[in-house]
Design a protein around this motif. Structure first.
Motif, mmCIF file in Angstrom:
data_model
loop_
_atom_site.group_PDB
_atom_site.id
_atom_site.type_symbol
_atom_site.label_atom_id
_atom_site.label_comp_id
_atom_site.label_asym_id
_atom_site.label_seq_id
_atom_site.Cartn_x
_atom_site.Cartn_y
_atom_site.Cartn_z
ATOM 1 N N ASN A 198 11.511 2.790 -14.463
ATOM 2 C CA ASN A 198 12.275 2.560 -13.233
ATOM 3 C C ASN A 198 13.304 1.438 -13.355
ATOM 4 N N MET A 219 7.000 11.757 -14.467
ATOM 5 C CA MET A 219 7.670 12.204 -13.249
ATOM 6 C C MET A 219 7.649 13.721 -13.181
ATOM 7 N N ASP A 221 8.598 17.213 -10.102
ATOM 8 C CA ASP A 221 8.970 17.697 -8.771
ATOM 9 C C ASP A 221 8.189 18.955 -8.440
ATOM 10 N N ILE A 227 12.690 17.074 -5.372
ATOM 11 C CA ILE A 227 12.303 15.700 -5.054
ATOM 12 C C ILE A 227 11.387 15.213 -6.175
ATOM 13 N N TRP A 228 11.926 14.379 -7.040
ATOM 14 C CA TRP A 228 11.190 13.915 -8.215
ATOM 15 C C TRP A 228 10.401 12.658 -7.862
ATOM 16 N N MET A 229 9.121 12.682 -8.252
ATOM 17 C CA MET A 229 8.206 11.591 -7.927
ATOM 18 C C MET A 229 7.563 11.084 -9.208
ATOM 19 N N TRP A 230 7.298 9.754 -9.262
ATOM 20 C CA TRP A 230 6.521 9.178 -10.355
ATOM 21 C C TRP A 230 5.036 9.408 -10.093
ATOM 22 N N THR A 234 5.564 6.858 -6.119
ATOM 23 C CA THR A 234 6.875 6.365 -5.721
ATOM 24 C C THR A 234 7.955 7.377 -6.087
ATOM 25 N N LYS A 235 9.057 7.319 -5.323
ATOM 26 C CA LYS A 235 10.130 8.269 -5.517
ATOM 27 C C LYS A 235 11.065 7.801 -6.624
#
Length: 301
Positions: A198, A219, A221, A227-230, A234-235
């Motif tokens: 990040n 990561m 989606d 919508i990619w997320m860890w 968290t986004k």
């Protein structure tokens, strides 16, 4: 004077002069005592009256001047009294202000003195506690470890063997080619997770370690397309991404018969890839901090 109007200065002389003026033809005028005496008395009375009037006028003028002086004196006296009263009021006002300021100063000084005393007491208590801790700490395992680290300059945090330390994290580049889900489970078994990239510093560090190879990172989606997320929930922020050209494209993989919903690091860029594809992974976990070890050891005693 008015008395000279009715009484000739020299009646006999006047008759002679009149005779001479007329050539002696006019009879001489004799002084008549009965007729001229009243006029003389009246002239004297007029003179006395005039003198009285003059004295009265002068007396009135003197009284007027005296009254004027008295009025001025009274006005000056009143002005002086008012000025004195005003001055006394100012003195009383400033005296009250001074007394109030002095009281506030004493209160502030007392508070500062109390705070200073409290600080000294706290410092003494802290020093005493440190001495007690130091006494308990001597000749113990952590004491010798502490001395060893002071001599050989141990790092403030360490990683397990095979892991690479960067900042406060440890990273492991695995050799086993697994799917994204399998790599996620592998990192969990090592008390870690798939790497979260990040910021630029971590990204550049991992790029240098990965070289030209491809690695799974943490990561996806797969929950919501686009919508990619860890993996920590968290986004993935738009301003801190390193997508390759045209990525992510969400292409369909005929080999794995699924869309590309998992993140892959390749050639210093990010790509979306089918989650069933087989690649090694980059795992991450927090570095072990020595001071936390000391703290836990002290608490366990």
């Amino acid at each position: 004077m008015k008395g000279s109007k009715g009484l000739p200065r020299n009646p006999g002389r006047r008759g002679v002069d009149d005779d001479r003026a007329t050539g002696g033809d006019v009879e001489s005028l004799d002084y008549d005592e009965d007729n001229d005496m009243p006029d003389l008395i009246m002239d004297i009375e007029d003179d006395v009256s005039d003198e009285r009037d003059y004295e009265e006028v002068e007396s009135q003028r003197a009284a007027l001047r005296e009254k004027r002086f008295q009025t001025i004196f009274v006005a000056l006296a009143i002005a002086g009294v008012i000025a004195c009263v005003g001055l006394l009021c100012l003195v009383a006002y400033f005296a009250m202000k001074y007394v109030g300021a002095s009281e506030n100063l004493h209160i502030a000084r007392d508070r500062v003195q109390n705070a200073t005393e409290s600080l000294h007491k706290l410092q003494e208590q802290t020093q005493l506690k440190d001495q007690q801790d130091c006494t308990r700490f001597q000749n113990t395992t952590e004491h010798w470890l502490h001395l060893f680290c002071e001599k050989y300059e141990c790092p403030s945090s360490i990683c397990d063997p095979g892991w690479l330390q960067y900042s406060r994290s440890c990273f492991l580049l695995t050799d086993t080619r697994l799917s994204w889900e399998q790599s996620k489970e592998l990192c969990s078994s090592q008390q870690g997770h798939l790497a979260i990239v990040n910021n630029d510093q971590v990204q550049n560090f991992l790029f240098e370690q990965a070289k030209e190879a491809s690695y799974w990172i943490g990561m996806t989606d797969s929950v919501t397309e686009g919508i990619w997320m860890w993996v920590d929930g968290t986004k993935v922020m738009d301003g801190k991404t390193f997508w390759g050209p045209g990525q992510p494209d969400n292409a369909f993989s005929r080999t794995y018969r699924m869309r590309e919903n998992c993140g892959l690091m390749r050639l210093r860029r990010w790509y979306d890839e089918a989650c069933g594809a087989k690649f090694p992974a980059i795992c991450e976990k927090n570095a072990i901090r020595l001071h936390l070890i000391f703290q836990r050891m002290m608490q366990s005693r």
